[in-house]
Scaffold this active site. Structure first.
Site, PDB file in Angstrom:
ATOM      1  N   LYS A 197       0.856  -1.182   0.000  1.00  0.00           N
ATOM      2  CA  LYS A 197       0.000   0.000   0.000  1.00  0.00           C
ATOM      3  C   LYS A 197       0.895   1.236   0.000  1.00  0.00           C
ATOM      4  O   LYS A 197       1.789   1.362   0.846  1.00  0.00           O
ATOM      5  CB  LYS A 197      -0.870  -0.024   1.256  1.00  0.00           C
ATOM      6  CG  LYS A 197      -2.109   0.853   1.209  1.00  0.00           C
ATOM      7  CD  LYS A 197      -3.248   0.215   0.441  1.00  0.00           C
ATOM      8  CE  LYS A 197      -4.548   0.967   0.638  1.00  0.00           C
ATOM      9  NZ  LYS A 197      -5.116   0.737   1.982  1.00  0.00           N
ATOM     10  N   HIS A 198       0.677   2.115  -0.945  1.00  0.00           N
ATOM     11  CA  HIS A 198       1.420   3.378  -0.998  1.00  0.00           C
ATOM     12  C   HIS A 198       2.929   3.163  -0.940  1.00  0.00           C
ATOM     13  O   HIS A 198       3.646   3.767  -0.140  1.00  0.00           O
ATOM     14  CB  HIS A 198       0.969   4.313   0.114  1.00  0.00           C
ATOM     15  CG  HIS A 198      -0.491   4.652   0.060  1.00  0.00           C
ATOM     16  ND1 HIS A 198      -1.092   5.177  -1.061  1.00  0.00           N
ATOM     17  CD2 HIS A 198      -1.478   4.491   0.978  1.00  0.00           C
ATOM     18  CE1 HIS A 198      -2.383   5.355  -0.826  1.00  0.00           C
ATOM     19  NE2 HIS A 198      -2.641   4.936   0.400  1.00  0.00           N
ATOM     20  N   ASN A 216      12.729   6.725   7.207  1.00  0.00           N
ATOM     21  CA  ASN A 216      13.350   5.781   8.121  1.00  0.00           C
ATOM     22  C   ASN A 216      12.468   4.548   8.251  1.00  0.00           C
ATOM     23  O   ASN A 216      11.257   4.669   8.419  1.00  0.00           O
ATOM     24  CB  ASN A 216      13.549   6.418   9.494  1.00  0.00           C
ATOM     25  CG  ASN A 216      14.704   7.388   9.513  1.00  0.00           C
ATOM     26  OD1 ASN A 216      15.744   7.139   8.934  1.00  0.00           O
ATOM     27  ND2 ASN A 216      14.516   8.512  10.226  1.00  0.00           N
ATOM     28  N   PHE A 224      21.609   2.627  10.659  1.00  0.00           N
ATOM     29  CA  PHE A 224      22.074   2.491  12.044  1.00  0.00           C
ATOM     30  C   PHE A 224      21.219   3.296  13.011  1.00  0.00           C
ATOM     31  O   PHE A 224      20.502   4.220  12.623  1.00  0.00           O
ATOM     32  CB  PHE A 224      23.549   2.863  12.173  1.00  0.00           C
ATOM     33  CG  PHE A 224      23.879   4.299  11.812  1.00  0.00           C
ATOM     34  CD1 PHE A 224      23.391   5.373  12.552  1.00  0.00           C
ATOM     35  CD2 PHE A 224      24.723   4.585  10.746  1.00  0.00           C
ATOM     36  CE1 PHE A 224      23.713   6.683  12.239  1.00  0.00           C
ATOM     37  CE2 PHE A 224      25.056   5.890  10.423  1.00  0.00           C
ATOM     38  CZ  PHE A 224      24.549   6.938  11.171  1.00  0.00           C
ATOM     39  N   ARG A 247      23.807  -0.531   4.614  1.00  0.00           N
ATOM     40  CA  ARG A 247      22.613   0.298   4.785  1.00  0.00           C
ATOM     41  C   ARG A 247      21.700   0.164   3.588  1.00  0.00           C
ATOM     42  O   ARG A 247      22.172   0.051   2.450  1.00  0.00           O
ATOM     43  CB  ARG A 247      23.039   1.764   4.953  1.00  0.00           C
ATOM     44  CG  ARG A 247      21.908   2.712   5.301  1.00  0.00           C
ATOM     45  CD  ARG A 247      22.391   4.143   5.282  1.00  0.00           C
ATOM     46  NE  ARG A 247      22.606   4.630   3.918  1.00  0.00           N
ATOM     47  CZ  ARG A 247      23.181   5.792   3.630  1.00  0.00           C
ATOM     48  NH1 ARG A 247      23.643   6.563   4.598  1.00  0.00           N
ATOM     49  NH2 ARG A 247      23.310   6.164   2.387  1.00  0.00           N
ATOM     50  N   HIS A 287      14.431   6.172  -0.319  1.00  0.00           N
ATOM     51  CA  HIS A 287      13.760   7.464  -0.252  1.00  0.00           C
ATOM     52  C   HIS A 287      12.653   7.579  -1.286  1.00  0.00           C
ATOM     53  O   HIS A 287      12.609   6.811  -2.222  1.00  0.00           O
ATOM     54  CB  HIS A 287      14.769   8.598  -0.430  1.00  0.00           C
ATOM     55  CG  HIS A 287      15.608   8.824   0.789  1.00  0.00           C
ATOM     56  ND1 HIS A 287      16.726   8.061   1.057  1.00  0.00           N
ATOM     57  CD2 HIS A 287      15.475   9.692   1.820  1.00  0.00           C
ATOM     58  CE1 HIS A 287      17.247   8.475   2.218  1.00  0.00           C
ATOM     59  NE2 HIS A 287      16.514   9.459   2.698  1.00  0.00           N
TER      60      HIS A 287
END
Length: 508
Positions: free
Chosen positions: A269-270, A410, A457, A504, A508
């Site tokens: 969703k989205h 995040n 992190f 990581r 985004h």
């Protein structure tokens, strides 16, 4: 003086009828090579291009039309007396129509076994040159580059409605065609990942009703050499047309399903997964994905990596869903799902995501990066806490690490070894994401053995403390903070198994 049309096409679709109609209108038809053979075989009267140039086709056909008698005839500006005088002085006839489509370079390089010499031979030189000359002089020359335009061109010629606007429209199409053609060639020959100029081309699939919102216009374009595992490679078997947001969400869901080999259901969703389940059967995987978040799945996108069976289809049918993507549908399963006329059912045979590049638009430009196809395994983890993860926890940590890379940063996920329980996505600080994920997860069955995964992190130890205070016993994160030791100390204080991946996965 009879008008002259030059016809030289790779795709022979419709060319015989088009040439016949031009002859009926009084045109002299000049042609080359294979096109001429096709027209002559159809009984049409055609002039060979070497009769115009006075030179035979040379170099195995590499040189046919690259001659002043062709290009001067195309490029002469009819309204400039000096141009017309020069044509007359050299006994060159003006050319009024150029109909060319190009060697099939795209189809050639799409073949998995094609060699570079074969591809090079399909780089058209004379065709683009004639088309560009005609398009440059569109006020006087009709430039026809696509078989789909034959009917409209002929109708306008017959009705006498070929105006300047139409000529300009055809000219613009020529330059789009040749630019796209050159872009494919440049891309094929370029080995650098980030060259000084990037020349990508895309083909229109459809106009969309609107973009992200109803006041925004939008269209869908695909890569001409589309990956098999992509929406461009999917076959829509049922339902209304896909929207802008559907396409973006479906693409995000496909990137997730590619991570898994066991029967898996991804609910999205989205742009974020709201539920992922992995099991021995698709039905059980469906139940896990549904139970992960039975509220958010409503109106969501579903992608599975197994053919949809009747039992699973009946469960899906109970909900309002936007799209279901699968490698296939059993006949009885399809009948159940197709009862909902607006539900889009997409079939996608390939489920293998290749490495490549992703493009993101920004104002005034584009960002290009390598696709994030890296996935860490338990064997790659570094245990940094005193407490050692159990084998069951390691399996859950690996699952959580695989999922969290697909959640907007995040990002925090709380999972078991085969089910997401809570997802905290797109928060401006990491502790909020932790709180959201745990709040969604802590009342669900399986939480007592759940782990927590973070896409980046922990900047301080508050995330570890909050997780420990809410019953989490194992955490996976990349590490790399200047305050890593604070998180390690907090894990040791609470007896948590903490592992670092060293990688990581911001999204985004």
């Amino acid at each position: 003086m009879a008008k002259i049309a030059v016809l030289s096409v790779s795709d022979k679709t419709g060319i015989v009828d088009f040439a016949r109609d031009l002859l009926t209108l009084g045109y002299t038809v000049v042609s080359t090579g294979g096109t001429m053979k096709t027209l002559v075989a159809a009984g049409l009267e055609v002039t060979a291009v070497d009769q115009v140039t006075g030179f035979p086709e040379m170099l195995d056909g590499r040189v046919k039309t690259l001659h002043p008698r062709v290009h001067a005839g195309i490029l002469a500006k009819r309204e400039v007396p000096a141009h017309m005088t020069q044509l007359a002085d050299h006994d060159i006839s003006p050319i009024d129509l150029v109909c060319v489509n190009l060697y099939p370079f795209k189809d050639t390089i799409a073949r998995p076994d094609v060699s570079e010499p074969e591809a090079i031979e399909q780089i058209d030189i004379g065709g683009p040159s004639m088309l560009r000359s005609a398009a440059k002089n569109y006020q006087s020359v009709l430039a026809v580059s696509m078989p789909t335009d034959y009917e409209q061109v002929m109708t306008r010629l017959q009705n006498g409605t070929v105006d300047l606007s139409f000529r300009r429209e055809l000219a613009a199409k020529v330059f789009r065609q040749t630019a796209a053609y050159d872009a494919l060639i440049a891309d094929y020959l370029t080995d650098e990942p980030f060259p000084e100029k990037v020349t990508k081309t895309f083909e229109k699939v459809a106009d969309l009703r609107y973009g992200e919102n109803s006041h925004q216009t939008a269209a869908y374009y695909k890569d001409p050499i589309a990956e098999p595992f992509s929406l461009a490679g999917a076959h829509q078997r049922h339902g209304k047309k896909l929207s802008f947001n559907n396409l973006r969400d479906a693409d995000a869901a496909l990137r997730i399903i590619a991570e898994f080999s066991a029967p898996t259901v991804v609910a999205l969703k989205h742009m974020n997964p709201c539920g992922i389940g992995v099991a021995d059967t698709l039905l059980d995987a469906w139940q896990l994905a549904y139970d992960a978040d039975p509220i958010s799945i409503f109106g969501g996108i579903i992608v599975v990596n197994r053919q949809v069976d009747l039992a699973t289809a009946k469960k899906m049918h109970e909900l309002f869903l936007e799209i279901i993507i699968a490698p296939g549908f059993d006949d009885d399963a399809y009948e159940v799902l197709a009862q909902k006329k607006n539900l889009r059912l997409l079939q996608l045979d390939s489920l293998a995501l290749k490495s490549g590049q992703d493009f993101v638009s920004v104002l005034g430009g584009v960002l290009i990066q390598d696709r994030d196809t890296q996935t860490e395994r338990a064997a790659d983890f570094k245990v940094v806490s005193k407490s050692q993860p159990t084998s069951a926890q390691l399996a859950a940590l690996q699952f959580g690490q695989t999922v969290v890379k697909h959640v907007k940063s995040n990002a925090i996920v709380v999972t078991t070894a085969n089910q997401t329980l809570g997802v905290g996505a797109g928060q401006m600080n990491r502790i909020d994401a932790v709180e959201i994920a745990i709040d969604k997860a802590q009342d669900k069955p399986g939480y007592e053995t759940a782990i927590l995964a973070s896409d980046a992190f922990f900047p301080m130890d508050d995330c570890v403390a909050y997780a420990a205070e809410h019953g989490i016993k194992a955490i996976v994160e990349p590490g790399g903070s200047i305050k890593d030791q604070a998180s390690i100390d907090k894990a040791d204080e609470y007896g948590i198994a903490l592992v670092f991946t060293g990688v990581r996965h911001f999204k985004h």
